[in-house]
Design a protein around this motif. Structure first.
Motif, PDB file in Angstrom:
ATOM      1  N   THR A 188       0.877  -1.469  -0.096  1.00 56.71           N
ATOM      2  CA  THR A 188       0.105   0.096   0.045  1.00 56.71           C
ATOM      3  C   THR A 188       0.754   1.257  -0.153  1.00 56.71           C
ATOM      4  O   THR A 188       0.587   2.180  -0.865  1.00 56.71           O
ATOM      5  CB  THR A 188      -0.997   0.103   1.296  1.00 56.71           C
ATOM      6  N   ILE A 189       2.017   1.251   0.827  1.00 55.21           N
ATOM      7  CA  ILE A 189       2.959   2.334   0.824  1.00 55.21           C
ATOM      8  C   ILE A 189       3.499   2.576  -0.491  1.00 55.21           C
ATOM      9  O   ILE A 189       3.658   3.570  -1.021  1.00 55.21           O
ATOM     10  CB  ILE A 189       3.785   2.220   2.196  1.00 55.21           C
ATOM     11  N   GLY A 190       4.192   1.559  -1.030  1.00 55.90           N
ATOM     12  CA  GLY A 190       4.384   1.533  -2.489  1.00 55.90           C
ATOM     13  C   GLY A 190       3.714   2.019  -3.305  1.00 55.90           C
ATOM     14  O   GLY A 190       4.007   2.829  -4.229  1.00 55.90           O
ATOM     15  N   LYS A 191       2.474   1.643  -3.325  1.00 57.93           N
ATOM     16  CA  LYS A 191       1.459   2.088  -4.306  1.00 57.93           C
ATOM     17  C   LYS A 191       0.959   3.624  -4.282  1.00 57.93           C
ATOM     18  O   LYS A 191       1.102   4.427  -5.290  1.00 57.93           O
ATOM     19  CB  LYS A 191       0.166   1.353  -4.381  1.00 57.93           C
ATOM     20  N   LYS A 206       4.592  14.858  -7.110  1.00 58.74           N
ATOM     21  CA  LYS A 206       4.762  15.325  -5.787  1.00 58.74           C
ATOM     22  C   LYS A 206       6.202  14.297  -5.665  1.00 58.74           C
ATOM     23  O   LYS A 206       6.435  13.337  -5.990  1.00 58.74           O
ATOM     24  CB  LYS A 206       3.862  14.402  -4.822  1.00 58.74           C
ATOM     25  N   SER A 207       7.186  15.069  -4.756  1.00 62.01           N
ATOM     26  CA  SER A 207       8.340  14.727  -4.269  1.00 62.01           C
ATOM     27  C   SER A 207       7.957  13.880  -3.131  1.00 62.01           C
ATOM     28  O   SER A 207       7.291  14.365  -1.911  1.00 62.01           O
ATOM     29  CB  SER A 207       9.425  15.574  -4.202  1.00 62.01           C
ATOM     30  N   VAL A 208       8.353  12.470  -2.967  1.00 61.11           N
ATOM     31  CA  VAL A 208       8.123  11.717  -1.591  1.00 61.11           C
ATOM     32  C   VAL A 208       9.314  11.048  -1.134  1.00 61.11           C
ATOM     33  O   VAL A 208      10.388  10.467  -1.716  1.00 61.11           O
ATOM     34  CB  VAL A 208       7.177  10.381  -2.328  1.00 61.11           C
ATOM     35  N   ILE A 209       9.147  11.263   0.400  1.00 62.60           N
ATOM     36  CA  ILE A 209      10.211  10.537   0.973  1.00 62.60           C
ATOM     37  C   ILE A 209       9.409   9.435   1.935  1.00 62.60           C
ATOM     38  O   ILE A 209       8.248   9.750   2.648  1.00 62.60           O
ATOM     39  CB  ILE A 209      10.890  11.230   2.025  1.00 62.60           C
ATOM     40  N   VAL A 210       9.945   8.131   2.048  1.00 61.42           N
ATOM     41  CA  VAL A 210       9.485   7.069   2.849  1.00 61.42           C
ATOM     42  C   VAL A 210      10.193   6.798   4.096  1.00 61.42           C
ATOM     43  O   VAL A 210      11.459   6.723   3.972  1.00 61.42           O
ATOM     44  CB  VAL A 210       9.275   5.842   2.033  1.00 61.42           C
ATOM     45  N   TRP A 238      10.173  -1.178  -3.510  1.00 57.27           N
ATOM     46  CA  TRP A 238       9.066  -0.576  -3.983  1.00 57.27           C
ATOM     47  C   TRP A 238       9.182   1.036  -3.929  1.00 57.27           C
ATOM     48  O   TRP A 238       9.003   1.850  -4.892  1.00 57.27           O
ATOM     49  CB  TRP A 238       7.901  -0.383  -2.630  1.00 57.27           C
ATOM     50  N   THR A 239      10.034   1.750  -3.112  1.00 54.66           N
ATOM     51  CA  THR A 239      10.256   3.119  -3.130  1.00 54.66           C
ATOM     52  C   THR A 239      11.088   3.720  -4.335  1.00 54.66           C
ATOM     53  O   THR A 239      11.042   4.447  -4.897  1.00 54.66           O
ATOM     54  CB  THR A 239      11.059   3.450  -1.845  1.00 54.66           C
ATOM     55  N   ALA A 293      10.699   7.313  -5.528  1.00 49.61           N
ATOM     56  CA  ALA A 293      10.761   7.906  -4.110  1.00 49.61           C
ATOM     57  C   ALA A 293      12.078   7.766  -3.407  1.00 49.61           C
ATOM     58  O   ALA A 293      12.943   6.987  -4.095  1.00 49.61           O
ATOM     59  CB  ALA A 293       9.486   7.656  -3.374  1.00 49.61           C
ATOM     60  N   GLU A 294      12.363   8.610  -2.194  1.00 46.56           N
ATOM     61  CA  GLU A 294      13.409   8.376  -1.566  1.00 46.56           C
ATOM     62  C   GLU A 294      13.053   7.670  -0.335  1.00 46.56           C
ATOM     63  O   GLU A 294      12.097   7.553   0.145  1.00 46.56           O
ATOM     64  CB  GLU A 294      14.231   9.716  -0.974  1.00 46.56           C
ATOM     65  N   ILE A 295      14.018   7.131   0.174  1.00 51.24           N
ATOM     66  CA  ILE A 295      13.815   6.245   1.622  1.00 51.24           C
ATOM     67  C   ILE A 295      14.811   6.848   2.694  1.00 51.24           C
ATOM     68  O   ILE A 295      15.775   7.085   2.609  1.00 51.24           O
ATOM     69  CB  ILE A 295      13.855   4.591   1.275  1.00 51.24           C
TER      70      ILE A 295
END
Length: 365
Positions: A180-183, A193-197, A214-215, A220-222
């Motif tokens: 879910t987080i990956g999707k 959007k720029s995303v950090i996990v 997934w990230t 996205a970044e982790i």
């Protein structure tokens, strides 16, 4: 006497009610936090998907023309339970009363709409003049939309005005939080959007590696620490990195935990407080991921997580693998928490923004 009342009476006489088995147990987390390590902010190297259980390849954008068909296909098992025998209720010129109402009650409960929700729907339908299967399907659709519309939010998937927008994702083991987080990360990235996990599930083996795959694929970044680091420290560093780098969204993963374990729920509160220390009004979203195949147990989980964290939205996964899709309706009727996303498959396009009207059309169409 209704179908449910007769069923309950018979069960009380002949057998002792069985207890609902709890979700799969997990290892207890240490009460004392581990020392933290310096955050590692690079994405893990690409790994073969087959070596990681939850790391399917995300494909598509989630916005294609086949969204409704995927939703309808995913709900096929529940639709079969709800609609297959509806026309038979009116054989021989029968009306929707007496035995026909009891049979309909049984269908709705079998689809896991819950007793309270089912009784509400049956009560309202019994006051209408319905003489055919098609009329009943339309009436059911109207009732379901009415129930779900009470707490629906049309802009559920839109990131708010906060920047960074902080989303904390929680749930028990095995509900599909990682996917879910990956999707979600992929959806936000597709929207520019720029995303950090933040990989704050530091206790489950391979959890960070799964999330890193997934990230990476989501663009996205982790932010992660070493194994067994303090999850609250990871969440804090993820938010701090997003502020420093001027990112749009932070999604904080958390370890799956039993909703009945007090010490584990306290750990979630600690993560929540760590985020608040950096941004007082954050997290802006607390998303609870629920497995639809667990039926009414999902409703119980939602209540307990909400008491601990004030959940702002729900994600229901695995609707394509169950005949219990009616639990969506039951949750809408029982809780004042909007369902924001539903999962009807494993592809990236199969995590869909929840739309009550489209859901009802797919369920009864």
């Amino acid at each position: 006497m209704s179908w449910f009342s007769r069923k309950k009476e018979k069960k009380d006489i002949t057998e002792k009610p069985a207890e609902t088995p709890p979700p799969e147990a997990e290892a207890e987390e240490p009460e004392e936090p581990f020392d933290t390590a310096e955050p590692e902010e690079s994405v893990a190297p690409e790994a073969p998907p087959e070596t990681v259980a939850e790391a399917e390849t995300p494909t598509g954008t989630g916005k294609g023309p086949g969204l409704f068909n995927r939703l309808k296909s995913g709900l096929s098992k529940t639709r079969a339970v709800l609609t297959t025998d509806i026309d038979d209720l009116f054989l021989g010129g029968k009306k929707l009363e007496g035995e026909a109402l009891e049979q309909l009650e049984e269908m709705l409960i079998t689809a896991d709409m819950g007793v309270e929700t089912t009784m509400d729907i049956i009560d309202r339908l019994s006051r209408k003049r319905i003489s055919s299967g098609n009329e009943l399907k339309e009436a059911l659709k109207d009732e379901v939309i009415d129930l779900m519309d009470r707490i629906a939010k049309p802009d559920a998937a839109i990131v708010g005005s906060h920047r960074p927008h902080i989303i904390m994702v929680v749930g028990v083991n095995g509900v599909g939080k990682t996917t879910t987080i990956g999707k979600l990360a992929a959806r936000f990235s597709e929207d520019g959007k720029s995303v950090i996990v933040g990989a704050a599930d530091t206790f489950r083996a391979a959890a960070v590696e799964q999330l890193a795959i997934w990230t990476d694929r989501a663009g996205a970044e982790i932010v992660r620490h070493r194994e067994h680091a303090d999850p609250a420290a990871v969440a804090f560093d993820a938010v701090e990195a997003a502020v420093a780098r001027d990112r749009d969204v932070v999604i904080v993963d958390t370890a799956g935990r039993l909703h009945t374990k007090v010490n584990l729920m306290e750990e979630l509160k600690k993560i929540h407080r760590a985020i608040t220390k950096k941004i007082p009004e954050a997290p802006h979203e607390v998303l609870l991921v629920l497995d639809a195949t667990t039926g009414q147990n999902a409703l119980s989980q939602a209540r307990m997580f909400n008491e601990a964290l004030e959940v702002t939205g729900l994600v229901l996964t695995k609707l394509d693998g169950t005949a219990r899709g009616g639990v969506v309706i039951s949750i809408c009727n029982s809780l004042d928490i909007p369902i924001k996303y539903i999962g009807v498959g494993e592809g990236i396009d199969d995590l869909q923004v929840f739309d009550p009207v489209r859901f009802a059309d797919a369920l009864f169409g």
